[in-house]
Write a protein that holds these residues in place. Structure first.
Motif, short mmCIF file in Angstrom:
data_model
loop_
_atom_site.label_atom_id
_atom_site.label_comp_id
_atom_site.label_asym_id
_atom_site.label_seq_id
_atom_site.Cartn_x
_atom_site.Cartn_y
_atom_site.Cartn_z
N UNK A 1 42.03 24.34 48.41
CA UNK A 1 42.65 23.64 47.29
C UNK A 1 43.44 24.55 46.36
N UNK A 2 43.75 25.77 46.82
CA UNK A 2 44.55 26.70 46.00
C UNK A 2 43.74 27.39 44.92
N UNK A 3 42.43 27.49 45.12
CA UNK A 3 41.59 28.04 44.05
C UNK A 3 41.91 29.51 43.74
N UNK A 4 42.31 30.26 44.78
CA UNK A 4 42.64 31.68 44.55
C UNK A 4 43.89 31.80 43.68
N UNK A 5 44.89 30.97 43.99
CA UNK A 5 46.13 31.00 43.20
C UNK A 5 45.86 30.58 41.77
N UNK A 6 45.04 29.57 41.65
CA UNK A 6 44.70 29.03 40.33
C UNK A 6 43.98 30.10 39.48
N UNK A 7 43.07 30.82 40.13
CA UNK A 7 42.35 31.88 39.41
C UNK A 7 43.32 32.99 39.02
N UNK A 8 44.20 33.37 39.95
CA UNK A 8 45.17 34.44 39.66
C UNK A 8 46.05 34.05 38.48
N UNK A 9 46.47 32.79 38.45
CA UNK A 9 47.37 32.32 37.40
C UNK A 9 46.69 32.27 36.04
N UNK A 10 45.37 32.28 36.04
CA UNK A 10 44.66 32.17 34.76
C UNK A 10 44.22 33.53 34.21
N UNK A 11 44.69 34.59 34.83
CA UNK A 11 44.35 35.91 34.32
C UNK A 11 45.43 36.40 33.39
N UNK A 12 45.12 36.56 32.15
CA UNK A 12 46.00 37.19 31.17
C UNK A 12 47.41 36.61 31.19
N UNK A 13 48.43 37.47 31.01
CA UNK A 13 49.81 36.97 30.90
C UNK A 13 50.60 37.32 32.16
N UNK A 14 51.78 36.73 32.28
CA UNK A 14 52.62 36.96 33.45
C UNK A 14 52.93 38.46 33.62
N UNK A 15 53.14 39.15 32.51
CA UNK A 15 53.49 40.57 32.60
C UNK A 15 52.33 41.39 33.18
N UNK A 16 51.13 40.98 32.85
CA UNK A 16 49.95 41.64 33.44
C UNK A 16 49.82 41.21 34.91
N UNK A 32 42.82 44.43 44.46
CA UNK A 32 41.97 45.60 44.75
C UNK A 32 41.45 46.23 43.47
N UNK A 33 42.35 46.37 42.50
CA UNK A 33 41.95 46.96 41.22
C UNK A 33 40.98 46.07 40.48
N UNK A 34 41.14 44.77 40.66
CA UNK A 34 40.29 43.82 39.94
C UNK A 34 38.85 43.81 40.46
N UNK A 35 38.68 44.22 41.71
CA UNK A 35 37.31 44.18 42.26
C UNK A 35 36.72 45.57 42.48
N UNK A 36 37.54 46.60 42.23
CA UNK A 36 37.06 47.95 42.58
C UNK A 36 35.81 48.34 41.79
N UNK A 37 35.78 47.97 40.54
CA UNK A 37 34.60 48.30 39.72
C UNK A 37 34.07 47.03 39.08
N UNK A 38 32.76 46.89 39.00
CA UNK A 38 32.23 45.67 38.38
C UNK A 38 32.52 45.65 36.89
N UNK A 39 33.05 44.55 36.44
CA UNK A 39 33.35 44.41 35.01
C UNK A 39 33.40 42.93 34.66
N UNK A 40 32.87 42.58 33.51
CA UNK A 40 32.84 41.17 33.14
C UNK A 40 34.24 40.59 32.91
N UNK A 41 35.26 41.45 32.69
CA UNK A 41 36.64 40.96 32.51
C UNK A 41 37.20 40.38 33.81
N UNK A 42 36.71 40.88 34.93
CA UNK A 42 37.37 40.60 36.20
C UNK A 42 37.31 39.13 36.60
N UNK A 43 38.44 38.64 37.06
CA UNK A 43 38.57 37.22 37.41
C UNK A 43 38.11 36.96 38.85
N UNK A 44 38.53 37.84 39.78
CA UNK A 44 38.35 37.52 41.19
C UNK A 44 36.91 37.60 41.72
N UNK A 45 36.06 38.49 41.19
CA UNK A 45 34.72 38.56 41.79
C UNK A 45 34.00 37.22 41.93
#
Lengths: 168, 287
Positions: free
Chosen positions: B87-102, B109-122
């Protein structure tokens, strides 16, 4: 065969980097703790603005290898070999880009601090999509904060620019 | 970055790993370099730039969805394979992270490399039973995403993330990702929630409820999943699942003052389950 790894070294805390800025090859000497925004401004490219310095406001946006990016988050040395386009490379006072004209005509500029970043984001959008929807425009501008306006005029400006840039 | 003496940009993962494993180089690996660049440890002497590695492809391979480690959030938002997956959940999650410039800069890879509560993809990857392919000193290795932060793996220190693999069985799951934050563009969310179900003949045959942003690593609300698995999502089951989710959050919340998160999570799960249509609710919106 291309080398598998390229490495440049700092001498006394400074890197000598070579990159393309607005289509011209430039050699810059940058500090190891300096960010691209500061280096660009030090070398006279003052169109990119220093707002938050934390990647939140978008006033420092430049095209970095063809994509809008936040120059306040890019270590200056990591621009070695990159192609950077600042607002100075988009248009000039004498020969403004249609997006710049549209921003003036739509009355989208008040203090003007955020506008270089907005134009960089808008250019990237319009180069890829000549007829974007309002939703798409808002999405592409969502990282460019403006504290003067309510964004309505800027969205109108991008629509106007799209019209200007489309071949009849 | 005061001690950075070398800037390395490898063109192959093998070359990148060799720099990382060279203890004398004292290297720090950076992919998109959004938040990381401003928070580099002062001890790092080599800035290992991974953004030029040819790992940004998103493709279907043998029925699975494979996302290269340097694919940016924007790539994932706009790629056809991710838009059509679950249902496009990965795209939807990506689109909801911060701003377009980010999103233009940040990579999966960077988003999952280290555990952090900020991270969207884990949370999303845990929910989709993803696997991660890494290059380690002993060669390529695939591990379940749930085991990525186990001792001995250490992506970005002893290994390089090559790609994320989403298994074929999740392609037609009905999924939703919710981010509850101060603003849409906020890095930090109060709560993220991944909900996914596989429905067969009106019953849920697989369920995933993943809670993110409360701790560095997301966690499965196992009791809520148990309630849902094998059941029809009728009002009684929905209520019980929401109750179990709230209990799960109770155990995980670091501060008791954050009572509202329990309410929010339960409401979001309820909305999702009601939207499945099996209990007379609306059909889930296609994303």
């Amino acid at each position: 065969m291309k080398k598998e790894i390229t490495e440049i070294k700092a001498v006394d805390g400074y890197f000598e980097i070579c990159l393309k800025i607005n289509g011209l090859t430039k050699n810059l000497k940058v500090k190891n703790n300096e960010f691209l925004l500061d280096a660009l401004r030090r070398y006279g490219y003052k169109g990119a603005k220093k707002g938050c310095d934390t990647g939140d406001c978008g006033s420092c946006a430049v095209l970095f290898n063809g994509r809008p990016a936040l120059s306040c988050l890019i270590p200056a040395f990591s621009a070695h070999g990159a192609e950077v386009t600042t607002i100075e490379g988009v248009g000039t006072v004498q020969a403004p880009h249609p997006i710049q004209e549209a921003f003036v005509q739509a009355g989208a500029v008040q203090c003007g601090y955020c506008i270089p970043g907005m134009i960089i984001s808008a250019k990237h959008l319009l180069d890829a999509n000549p007829a974007p929807s309002e939703g798409k425009i808002r999405k592409y501008l969502d990282g460019n904060l403006c504290r003067c306006t309510g964004y309505v005029k800027q969205v109108e400006a991008v629509k106007l620019a799209a019209k200007k840039m489309r071949p009849d | 970055m005061n001690n950075i003496k070398r800037y390395s940009f490898p063109r192959t993962p093998k070359a990148a790993l060799s720099v990382l494993l060279n203890k004398k180089a004292n290297a720090i690996a950076v992919a998109g370099g959004t938040l990381v660049a401003r928070t580099l440890p002062e001890t790092a002497e080599t800035f290992l730039d991974l953004k030029n590695l040819p790992l940004n492809r998103i493709k279907k391979q043998g029925g699975d969805l494979v996302i290269g480690a340097t694919a940016t959030f924007d790539d994932i938002d706009n790629s056809k394979p991710t838009r059509s997956w679950a249902g496009g959940v990965l795209s939807r999650a990506a689109a909801r992270c911060s701003s377009q410039l980010i999103r233009n800069m940040a990579t999966i890879g960077g988003n999952i490399a280290r555990p952090h509560s900020f991270n969207i993809f884990p949370a999303v990857l845990l929910g989709l039973d993803a696997e991660v392919k890494l290059l380690t000193r002993s060669g390529a290795k695939t591990c379940p995403f749930s085991g990525l932060y186990s001792p001995g793996i250490a992506p970005g220190r002893d290994s390089i993330i090559l790609e994320v693999i989403i298994p074929a069985r999740t392609k037609n799951w009905v999924c939703r990702f919710e981010k509850f934050a101060k603003t849409e563009a906020s890095w930090e969310a109060y709560l993220t929630l991944f909900m996914g179900v596989k429905i067969s003949n009106g019953s849920i045959c697989a369920a995933r409820v993943i809670v993110g942003a409360l701790s560095p690593k997301p966690f499965r609300a196992a009791l809520a999943e148990q309630v849902l698995t094998g059941a029809r999502p009728n009002p009684g089951v929905i209520e019980e699942a929401c109750l179990e989710l709230a209990r799960g959050l109770d155990a995980a919340r670091p501060h008791k003052a954050e009572e509202f998160k329990k309410e929010v999570a339960a409401s979001l799960l309820k909305r999702f389950l009601e939207s499945l249509g099996c209990s007379g609710g609306r059909k889930p919106a296609r994303m």
